[in-house]
Design a protein around this motif. Structure first.
Motif, mmCIF file in Angstrom:
data_model
loop_
_atom_site.group_PDB
_atom_site.id
_atom_site.type_symbol
_atom_site.label_atom_id
_atom_site.label_comp_id
_atom_site.label_asym_id
_atom_site.label_seq_id
_atom_site.Cartn_x
_atom_site.Cartn_y
_atom_site.Cartn_z
ATOM 1 N N THR A 75 -0.008 6.970 -7.628
ATOM 2 C CA THR A 75 0.580 5.468 -7.744
ATOM 3 C C THR A 75 1.598 5.103 -9.160
ATOM 4 O O THR A 75 2.255 4.560 -8.926
ATOM 5 C CB THR A 75 -1.032 4.904 -8.062
ATOM 6 O OG1 THR A 75 -1.592 5.121 -7.042
ATOM 7 C CG2 THR A 75 -0.577 3.371 -8.245
ATOM 8 N N THR B 107 1.069 3.892 -3.063
ATOM 9 C CA THR B 107 0.310 4.930 -2.710
ATOM 10 C C THR B 107 0.178 6.173 -3.762
ATOM 11 O O THR B 107 1.267 6.340 -4.662
ATOM 12 C CB THR B 107 0.787 5.717 -1.403
ATOM 13 O OG1 THR B 107 -0.226 6.752 -0.765
ATOM 14 C CG2 THR B 107 2.129 6.540 -1.411
ATOM 15 N N LYS C 166 0.713 -0.926 0.096
ATOM 16 C CA LYS C 166 0.173 0.136 -0.150
ATOM 17 C C LYS C 166 1.116 1.131 -0.169
ATOM 18 O O LYS C 166 0.556 2.213 -0.581
ATOM 19 C CB LYS C 166 -0.929 -0.165 1.167
ATOM 20 C CG LYS C 166 -2.215 -0.887 1.043
ATOM 21 C CD LYS C 166 -3.258 -0.537 2.050
ATOM 22 C CE LYS C 166 -4.462 -1.582 1.816
ATOM 23 N NZ LYS C 166 -5.359 -1.426 2.903
ATOM 24 N N HIS C 167 1.952 1.328 0.769
ATOM 25 C CA HIS C 167 2.861 2.515 0.810
ATOM 26 C C HIS C 167 3.289 2.528 -0.566
ATOM 27 O O HIS C 167 3.650 3.660 -0.991
ATOM 28 C CB HIS C 167 3.921 2.316 1.979
ATOM 29 C CG HIS C 167 4.816 3.319 2.058
ATOM 30 N ND1 HIS C 167 4.541 4.841 2.336
ATOM 31 C CD2 HIS C 167 6.144 3.542 1.760
ATOM 32 C CE1 HIS C 167 5.451 5.338 2.464
ATOM 33 N NE2 HIS C 167 6.404 4.824 1.903
#
Length: 404
Positions: free
Chosen positions: A336, A333, A329-330
């Motif tokens: 994207t 983020t 997810k990081h």
């Protein structure tokens, strides 16, 4: 374990003591419970002019060695995709050479049985490559027949390059087609003859606007339900020519609905770098396969999870996948599209490339604070295999950035 002083997301400098690598080992036989491809990045020549607009010059030894690393862990490689910076620094001339070299390397692996994890696999199992239209400049194209003909011709050229290499074809989403198409029928008018031309079943690629804003409204509508209807119509009319679909919309509920609607024999390769653990795990005996950029960063953990599924321990497989979720997810983020920076950063920390650079200057796509948190999450997931090397490289980067 090394202790570093790292910038926190709140702007403070805090001490962080590393936890060390997990015991992720390559499989001794092919993985069978899921069909997976890791979308790999490319390593530039460190002496090249790696700035925006410069032609891509690749370090072929390091680039191909990374593909061997992925194969040794039992994963297929999806090459010449957006992770390899298609449309973001990797030009068509370099892309053609990448496709040919990677496919030839995969063929040599099959021939010599170099890695135990891929013995018995075909070249198409080991390597799938993107065919798109990025040799076109979408700017001058106008909607209508002439524009659609230009897009179709560009697709045909790239399709032939991938097929001639022996790799499986991934029909990538096209910025040029998104620009010239005026209706859902225009998408069908381009894709249907391409599928007729294909010699072997291909993977269809649906990349959402969070990865590339130029693809907004793909399949003829900004309404996902309407776009999905067109996508499914193409698949249902050409099912025998489609190995699977790779969907990158970061919407797990939509993926499950689409997966249930696919014709028998058509795989869903998840491209959801946020929700991949539960999608790969599946429910009620139904799961997604995978074609993921995040797998290029977490491949030891991904392989360990898949080995657990093969061994009949799905809960352990899910737990290992879940342990990488925060990192995924990081790295992905918003914005994207700069996720490639994080993948190359981890490759550098782990010694797979000599410097932290990407073609087109994309190594500047994330802040030092973002990269420091990437470092922490990768360490906590057990993915920094040599803590001393990773700490030295992270410290050097922070020193250069004025964050000693």
């Amino acid at each position: 374990m090394p202790t570093l002083r790292l910038p926190s997301p709140e702007g403070q400098l805090l001490d962080y003591t590393m936890t060390g690598p997990a015991d992720f080992t390559p499989p001794t036989k092919p993985l069978t419970s899921r069909k997976v491809y890791a979308a790999a990045h490319v390593v530039p020549m460190m002496t090249a002019e790696n700035v925006p607009g410069a032609p891509a010059q690749l370090d072929w030894e390091a680039t191909l060695a990374y593909r061997h690393e992925l194969w040794s862990y039992g994963l297929g490689v999806a090459d010449a995709m957006d992770t390899a910076q298609r449309g973001m620094g990797l030009d068509w001339a370099a892309t053609q050479e990448l496709i040919r070299r990677s496919a030839a390397e995969a063929a040599a692996v099959v021939r010599t049985q170099r890695h135990p994890a891929v013995i018995g696999r075909s070249v198409r199992d080991l390597i799938a490559c993107g065919a798109g239209t990025d040799q076109l400049d979408p700017g001058p194209l106008e909607p209508g027949t002439a524009g659609l003909d230009a897009v179709l011709a560009a697709y045909r050229e790239q399709l032939a390059v991938v097929e001639d290499s022996g790799a499986k074809v991934i029909l990538m989403a096209s910025r040029a087609l998104a620009k010239v198409a005026g209706s859902p029928e225009d998408y069908l008018a381009v894709y249907s003859p391409l599928l007729d031309q294909a010699k072997e079943p291909v993977i269809l690629h649906w990349l959402g606007p969070m990865f590339d804003p130029a693809l907004t409204g793909y399949w003829g509508s900004t309404d996902v339900t309407a776009a999905t209807s067109t996508f499914l119509r193409l698949i249902q009319e050409n099912a025998e020519k489609i190995d699977g679909v790779k969907v990158s919309l970061l919407d797990a509920a939509h993926e499950k609905q689409l997966r249930a609607a696919l014709p028998e024999g058509v795989r869903l390769y998840t491209g959801d770098d946020f929700n991949y653990p539960e999608l790969i795990h599946g429910e009620d005996g139904v799961h997604s396969d995978a074609l993921l950029g995040i797998f290029a960063a977490i491949y030891p953990a991904a392989s360990a999870a898949l080995q657990a599924y093969d061994a009949g321990d799905p809960e352990r497989g899910l737990a290992i996948m879940d342990s990488t979720r925060a990192l995924g997810k990081h790295i992905f983020t918003a914005p994207t599209l700069y996720y490639k920076t994080g993948i190359a950063f981890l490759a550098w920390l782990n010694g797979h490339q000599s410097g932290f650079q990407l073609v087109g200057g994309l190594h500047s796509g994330r802040s030092l604070t973002h990269l420091a948190h990437t470092f922490v999450l990768a360490d906590q997931a057990g993915l920094l295999r040599d803590p001393q090397l990773a700490a030295e490289r992270m410290t050097a980067l922070l020193d250069t950035g004025g964050l000693r």
